[in-house]
Motif scaffolding. Sequence first.
Motif, mmCIF file in Angstrom:
data_model
loop_
_atom_site.group_PDB
_atom_site.id
_atom_site.type_symbol
_atom_site.label_atom_id
_atom_site.label_comp_id
_atom_site.label_asym_id
_atom_site.label_seq_id
_atom_site.Cartn_x
_atom_site.Cartn_y
_atom_site.Cartn_z
ATOM 1 N N ALA A 1 -55.512 -6.866 37.947
ATOM 2 C CA ALA A 1 -54.521 -7.947 37.949
ATOM 3 C C ALA A 1 -53.482 -7.720 36.859
ATOM 4 C CB ALA A 1 -55.202 -9.301 37.776
ATOM 5 N N ASN B 1 -51.176 -4.918 37.969
ATOM 6 C CA ASN B 1 -50.273 -5.416 39.000
ATOM 7 C C ASN B 1 -49.182 -6.300 38.423
ATOM 8 O OD1 ASN B 1 -49.783 -7.774 41.273
ATOM 9 N ND2 ASN B 1 -49.849 -5.690 42.082
ATOM 10 N N ALA B 2 -49.472 -6.981 37.316
ATOM 11 C CA ALA B 2 -48.504 -7.888 36.695
ATOM 12 C C ALA B 2 -47.482 -7.166 35.812
ATOM 13 C CB ALA B 2 -49.245 -8.943 35.865
ATOM 14 N N THR C 1 -44.327 -5.618 34.619
ATOM 15 C CA THR C 1 -42.950 -5.631 35.116
ATOM 16 C C THR C 1 -41.943 -5.143 34.088
ATOM 17 O OG1 THR C 1 -42.651 -7.943 34.452
ATOM 18 C CG2 THR C 1 -43.358 -7.533 36.733
ATOM 19 N N TRP D 1 -42.194 -0.929 35.959
ATOM 20 C CA TRP D 1 -42.962 -1.898 36.730
ATOM 21 C C TRP D 1 -43.883 -1.137 37.668
ATOM 22 C CZ3 TRP D 1 -37.652 -1.360 36.795
ATOM 23 C CH2 TRP D 1 -37.105 -0.701 37.894
#
Length: 122
Positions: free
Chosen positions: A70, A73-74, A76, A96
């Motif tokens: 997670a 994936n976060a 950026t 990202w």
Amino acid sequence: MANTTNRIAGTAYLTADGKGYSVAGDFEYDPSSVARETLSGQSGVDGYSEKPKPGEIKATLRDMGGLSLAAINAMTDVTVVVELANGKTIIGRNMWTVEPQGAKAEDATVPVTWQGISVTEN
């Protein structure tokens, strides 16, 4: 101490915003800033088109106990730094993650791709 002056491959040490990740393999990077495509017609090769493309860093990470998919994936706006056996340092700024990150239970690996405007090699 072993002489490593001829070593050109084999290790990669990766951090994202200073946090270290275990690289299982498949490390790749692309500092290219443009993509070119040859333009051909029925009468011959006319030239090429050129458009901007992101720099890219890819690695297969090991799904160790502290790894959070997670959190990956976060990502950026991270700085990815990789130190290679050949002495190069690869730096991706303001990166990202792209593509889904899924863990493979058989060998505890996670393929990760970062993209961004700037990837340099020093």
